[in-house]
Structures are given as structure tokens and as C-alpha cells.
Design an enzyme around this catalytic site. Structure first.
Site, short mmCIF file in Angstrom:
data_model
loop_
_atom_site.label_atom_id
_atom_site.label_comp_id
_atom_site.label_asym_id
_atom_site.label_seq_id
_atom_site.Cartn_x
_atom_site.Cartn_y
_atom_site.Cartn_z
N LYS A 1 0.85 -1.19 0.00
CA LYS A 1 0.00 0.00 0.00
C LYS A 1 0.89 1.24 0.00
CE LYS A 1 -1.53 3.02 2.45
NZ LYS A 1 -1.64 4.19 1.58
N GLU B 1 9.83 2.25 10.42
CA GLU B 1 10.92 3.14 10.02
C GLU B 1 10.33 4.55 9.98
OE1 GLU B 1 12.97 1.75 6.47
OE2 GLU B 1 12.15 -0.22 6.82
N CYS C 1 14.53 10.86 5.23
CA CYS C 1 14.47 10.62 6.67
C CYS C 1 15.83 10.78 7.33
CB CYS C 1 13.92 9.23 6.92
SG CYS C 1 14.83 7.94 6.05
N GLU D 1 10.72 17.19 13.01
CA GLU D 1 11.10 16.90 11.63
C GLU D 1 10.34 17.82 10.68
OE1 GLU D 1 9.68 13.23 9.79
OE2 GLU D 1 11.76 12.80 9.25
P1 NAD Z 1 2.87 9.33 6.50
O1 NAD Z 1 3.08 8.79 7.86
O2 NAD Z 1 1.96 10.48 6.33
O3 NAD Z 1 2.30 8.18 5.54
C1 NAD Z 1 2.99 6.97 5.32
C2 NAD Z 1 2.03 5.91 4.83
O4 NAD Z 1 1.08 5.59 5.86
C3 NAD Z 1 1.20 6.30 3.62
O5 NAD Z 1 1.09 5.19 2.77
C4 NAD Z 1 -0.14 6.65 4.23
O6 NAD Z 1 -1.21 6.55 3.33
C5 NAD Z 1 -0.23 5.61 5.33
N1 NAD Z 1 -1.14 5.90 6.44
C6 NAD Z 1 -1.54 7.11 6.89
N2 NAD Z 1 -2.33 6.96 7.99
C7 NAD Z 1 -2.41 5.62 8.22
C8 NAD Z 1 -3.04 4.83 9.24
N3 NAD Z 1 -3.75 5.40 10.22
N4 NAD Z 1 -2.90 3.48 9.20
C9 NAD Z 1 -2.17 2.90 8.23
N5 NAD Z 1 -1.54 3.60 7.24
C10 NAD Z 1 -1.66 4.94 7.24
O7 NAD Z 1 4.33 9.64 5.93
P2 NAD Z 1 4.74 10.41 4.60
O8 NAD Z 1 4.38 11.84 4.77
O9 NAD Z 1 4.27 9.68 3.39
O10 NAD Z 1 6.34 10.24 4.62
C11 NAD Z 1 7.20 11.09 5.31
C12 NAD Z 1 7.65 10.46 6.60
O11 NAD Z 1 8.27 9.21 6.36
C13 NAD Z 1 8.71 11.28 7.32
O12 NAD Z 1 8.39 11.35 8.69
C14 NAD Z 1 9.99 10.49 7.12
O13 NAD Z 1 10.98 10.68 8.10
C15 NAD Z 1 9.48 9.11 7.11
N6 NAD Z 1 10.44 8.22 6.47
C16 NAD Z 1 11.20 7.40 7.25
C17 NAD Z 1 12.14 6.57 6.68
C18 NAD Z 1 12.98 5.65 7.51
O14 NAD Z 1 13.56 4.76 6.94
N7 NAD Z 1 13.05 5.82 8.81
C19 NAD Z 1 12.32 6.57 5.29
C20 NAD Z 1 11.53 7.41 4.51
C21 NAD Z 1 10.59 8.23 5.11
#
Ligand code: NAD
Length: 475
Positions: A173, A247, A281, A380
Site C-alpha cells: 500500500k 521506520e 528521513c 522533523e
Molecule cells: P505518513 O506517515 O503520512 O504516511 C505513510 C504511509 O502511511 C502512507 O502510505 C499513508 O497513506 C499511510 N497511512 C496514513 N495513515 C495511516 C493509518 N492510520 N494506518 C495505516 N496507514 C496509514 O508519511 P509520509 O508523509 O508519506 O512520509 C514522510 C515520513 O516518512 C517522514 O516522517 C519520514 O521521516 C518518514 N520516512 C522514514 C524513513 C525511515 O527509513 N526511517 C524513510 C523514509 C521516510
């Protein structure tokens, strides 16, 4: 111009029309549609989880030898490689990554991750335990792979690769913001796997991910995204003790000592601006600079920021592209306003570039004279914003680095190798890179504190996507 329309999701080996039709995916550089993505229903997400469960139980994926799985994953890598050049334009259009980043980190990295998964599948799944027994690594079952917007295909490959190598079935997803490349990746990989081993769902909201997390057919959630959503997933997963890999976010320190190679340290600090506009990230967004070179380093950064070429990510030579969405730009702008309110000095940037009336651009931005208790140092931002803080000595650098809710990554620059190691050991993060050492795909990767749970990367991913069973006997 015609844009791609993806109106189907993949359930049990069949592409079927999404119940909710499609919604537009916006090109962040032009604000025009980059394509249309499928909006499936909660019932379809649940059906995808069920299909994965059936494929897992039925076999043969789970019961194949690692060598057999390796062959199929190797084929998937080859097929992706054959198609990958054609995916670069789509990736630029939906993510806004500049061409060089799109080519190397968004597309080629995917082929490398699939090849790595083929190698991982060959790892021994059993280990003798004296005097008479064996530890057996078995797949967890059905893994929901929920991914973020910043490196959509690469992140997805980093999840499905090891999950499949271990014999799991998966439901993918992606982020609704830029899911089209992930749909292509799933098409390519599914074509070489038994039906139902890989499923793909997508929808414009949180409910599709939520449905997967609570589905009784899902045994494990592998999530990359924000700490806020990760926390909600962990809470929901706890009801059935589902396995999780989380992550999450970061606020990584980039510690610059006065005795370092300043030119290289400067280049590393500037990568927060040039590497996907800071939407990464592991970005070293908290630049901690030792007192004697603080003025030089911040002046040089403030001079360099406005010289970076910002604009159309398709154009070769452009190094700063747009943020992925209007919402992400607003978030970054809120933090820039907050930094000024809190009394930090805006040393460069901070605006939408006047020559770019369309697209979600923000200038490379530097805050100086910041304190570690300011929001711009603690939270962040996920954009091209650097917060520079001064320190007097090694002890203060370590204390500042550790005074954070996050613990994903960190960087240290020093001419003193022993000090580099000392600081790297003292900072509580999942990774520390000394003097520009590059990310290593064979190394463990993950976060301390609010940056996540679990470790992936290299052979460590095998532990994340497996259960361990002990079988003992008497002779
Ligand atoms: P996000 O948390 O908004 O969304 C991530 C995913 O979760 C999306 O697919 C979204 O549709 C889904 N989602 C949202 N609410 C949900 C719920 N309640 N239940 C299940 N799924 C749900 O993150 P984003 O804005 O897409 O990405 C940015 C974030 O990702 C930043 O905080 C970044 O640091 C983090 N990130 C971390 C790493 C790592 O390896 N640690 C790598 C890349 C990005």
C-alpha cells in the site's frame, strides 16, 4: 498531454478495477496531473489481505527452497532493470525528484534492492543448536507493506524484497501522493511470482492502510512514514500482537568539529537542500558546529544556498526540485515562520522562489543562532531547511546530539579518527557516518527512540521478516 491512468488494483494475481475509480496524482513541479491512481475500497483492501493469506497457506512460495525463491526474485530484478529507464520520467513527474536523484536513488536503487533480495533468499534458514536441535527461520506470514511518499519505489522494494526472500506473502500500500511507480513495480514483480503472493492496493486516504493493519489476515506490518502514523499503527497492531517494523522520522545531527575537512562537511550539510529537497528521513538537518568555525561555516552555507539551481526537476543541472505537495510546502512554511517567531536568524532562503510561480518550491533555507529547544531543532520539517547550532566542546556536541526525541541517523566530521569513533559510539542513533562514509546497503538500518522499531538492511532484514522456531529432539 496524455498522462498515465492506473485504475486497477492487484488482488490474488488479478488486476481488477478499483471500486472507487481514480483520483488525480499531481505533478509537484507544474501542479498539473501527472496521472491518475486507483482508489480501491476497504473491502478490496481486505480481499487483498485474504488473497495473500490464501497464497501463503497454499504455497508453493512459503515451501519453496530459498534457492528457488532466489531465482524468481533474480528474474524480477532483471525484468525491472529492463524497464527501469522508462520509469524515470514517471518518477520525476509524480515525486518531483530532480533527474539525477530520480535516476539513481528512485529507480536504479530498486533494481539493486531486488537483486539483493535474490541474494538474501539464499541465506541458510536453519542453524544447529547443541546438543540436539535446530533453529529454523520461517516466514511470518502475510506482510502489509505501507510506504511513504519520498522514495516510493525504492522504499517498497526495500520491504517486498526481504519479505519475499523469507517466504512471506505481501500486500503493498503506497502513499496516495505518488503511487504510480509502485503500481509499475508491483506489475513487474507479480508477473514472475505465484498468484496472490504480491498484492497491490491504493486509495486516497488513511482507511486503506488502516484496513490492512486491522485485517486478521495480516501477520505483520512493515511501515515507513511519520512517527505520528507509526504510533497509531503500533497501537492497532498490539491488539493481535502483530509483528511490526517501523521506520519513522528523524532529526539527525550533523556534527562538525573545527579540525575537519570543512569543504566536505559543507557539501554534506548542503545535501539537506539538494537531496530531494530535504524530504529524506536521514537528512542531517541539525547542523552542530564547533565554536571556532561556526561563523565561517554558517556564512559559507548562507552564501551557497541562493546559488543552487532550483526549478524544473526534468532539467539537467537543476539540483533543488519542488516539495511533493502543497500540504508539504505549507508544513515547511509553518516551520519557517515558527523558527523566526522563536528568534532564530533566517540566514538564507525562507521564501517561495519568485521566479517559479507554479510548483511547490521553497528556497534552500538556513537558520542560524538557533537553540536546541526550538521547534526547528526538535521536530522533523521534511524540507530544505537546516538549523545550525553552535557547540563549545565534544561533550556539549554529544549532549546536543542526544537531546532529541529522534535517533535515526547522525554524521560527524573531524580530523581526529579516535574522536570520530568516540562521538559515533556516544550518540544514540541507529547509524553514525564519520567523515562522509556513504550509506551501506549491507549494514543494519533503523531508529532509536521515536525513529522506529526494528532493524532492516543487509542480512539484518532476515530477522525482521521471519519467525524463529526451535526444534529439539533426543537421540
Ligand atoms: P505518513 O506517515 O503520512 O504516511 C505513510 C504511509 O502511511 C502512507 O502510505 C499513508 O497513506 C499511510 N497511512 C496514513 N495513515 C495511516 C493509518 N492510520 N494506518 C495505516 N496507514 C496509514 O508519511 P509520509 O508523509 O508519506 O512520509 C514522510 C515520513 O516518512 C517522514 O516522517 C519520514 O521521516 C518518514 N520516512 C522514514 C524513513 C525511515 O527509513 N526511517 C524513510 C523514509 C521516510
Amino acid at each position: 498531454m496524455a498522462v498515465p491512468v492506473f485504475d486497477q488494483v492487484l488482488i490474488g494475481g488479478r488486476w481488477v478495477p478499483a471500486d472507487g475509480g481514480t483520483y488525480p496524482v499531481v505533478n509537484p513541479a507544474t501542479e498539473e496531473p501527472a496521472g491518475h491512481a486507483p482508489a480501491c475500497s476497504v473491502a478490496q483492501a481486505e480481499a487483498a489481505a485474504r488473497a495473500a493469506r490464501e497464497a501463503f497457506e497454499r504455497g508453493p512460495w512459503r515451501t519453496m527452497s530459498g534457492a528457488e525463491r532466489s531465482v524468481l526474485l533474480g528474474t524480477a530484478a532483471e525484468r525491472f532493470q529492463a524497464e527501469m529507464d522508462g520509469l524515470v520520467e514517471l518518477t520525476i513527474a509524480e515525486t518531483g525528484a530532480v533527474r539525477a536523484v530520480a535516476q539513481a536513488q528512485q529507480v536504479r536503487a530498486v533494481a539493486a534492492r531486488l537483486r539483493r533480495a535474490a541474494d538474501l533468499a539464499l541465506a541458510a534458514a536453519e542453524e544447529p543448536v547443541a546438543p540436539a536441535g535446530v533453529a529454523v527461520r520461517e516466514p511470518v506470514g502475510v506482510v502489509a507493506c505501507i510506504t511513504p511518499f519520498n522514495f516510493p519505489m525504492t522504499n517498497c522494494a526495500g520491504k517486498i524484497g526481504p519479505a519475499l526472500a523469507c517466504g512471506n506473502a505481501v500486500v503493498v500500500k503506497p502513499s496516495p501522493i505518488d503511487p504510480l511507480g509502485v503500481a509499475e513495480l508491483c506489475r513487474i514483480v507479480d508477473a514472475v511470482l505465484p498468484p496472490g503472493v504480491l498484492n497491490f492496493v491504493n486509495g486516497d486516504g488513511a482507511e486503506i492502510g488502516q484496513a490492512l493493519v486491522r485485517s486478521p489476515d495480516v501477520d505483520m506490518v512493515s511501515f515507513t512514514g511519520s512517527t505520528a502514523v507509526g504510533r497509531r499503527i503500533e497501537e492497532a497492531a498490539a491488539a493481535r500482537m502483530k509483528r511490526t517494523v517501523l521506520e519513522l522520522g528523524g532529526k539527525s545531527p550533523n556534527i562538525i568539529f573545527a579540525d575537519c575537512d570543512v569543504e566536505r562537511a559543507l557539501a554534506s550539510a548542503m545535501s539537506v537542500w539538494t537531496f530531494h529537497s530535504g524530504q529524506i528521513c536521514i537528512a542531517g538537518t541539525r547542523v552542530l558546529v564547533e565554536e571556532p568555525i561556526y561563523e565561517t561555516v554558517t556564512r559559507r552555507l548562507a552564501e551557497a544556498g541562493p546559488t543552487l539551481r532550483i526549478g524544473d526537476p526534468h532539467e539537467p543541472g537543476v539540483v533543488v526540485g519542488p516539495l511533493v505537495s502543497a500540504a508539504q510546502r505549507e508544513r515547511v512554511e509553518r516551520y519557517i515562520a515558527r523558527g523566526r517567531e522563536e528568534g532564530a536568524t533566517l540566514a538564507c532562503g525562507g521564501r517561495r522562489p519568485p521566479h517559479l510561480p507554479r510548483g511547490y518550491y521553497v528556497e534552500p533555507t538556513l537558520f542560524t543562532d538557533a537553540r536546541n529547544d526550538m521547534a526547528i531543532a526538535r521536530e522533523e520539517i521534511f524540507g530544505p531547511v537546516i538549523t545550525a547550532i553552535r557547540f563549545r566542546d565534544e561533550a556539549e556536541a554529544i549532549a546536543l546530539a542526544n537531546d532529541s526525541d529522534y535517533g535515526l541517523y547522525g554524521y560527524v566530521w573531524t580530523g581526529d579518527a579516535e574522536r570520530g569513533l568516540r562521538v559515533a559510539r556516544a550518540v544514540r542513533t541507529g547509524t553514525m557516518q564519520i567523515n562522509g562514509s556513504a550509506p551501506n546497503p549491507d549494514a543494519p538500518f533503523g531508529g532509536y527512540k521515536l525513529s522506529g522499531v526494528g532493524r532492516v538492511g543487509g542480512r539484518w532484514a532476515l530477522g525482521a521478516y521471519s519467525e524463529l522456531k526451535y526444534i529439539g529432539w533426543t537421540t
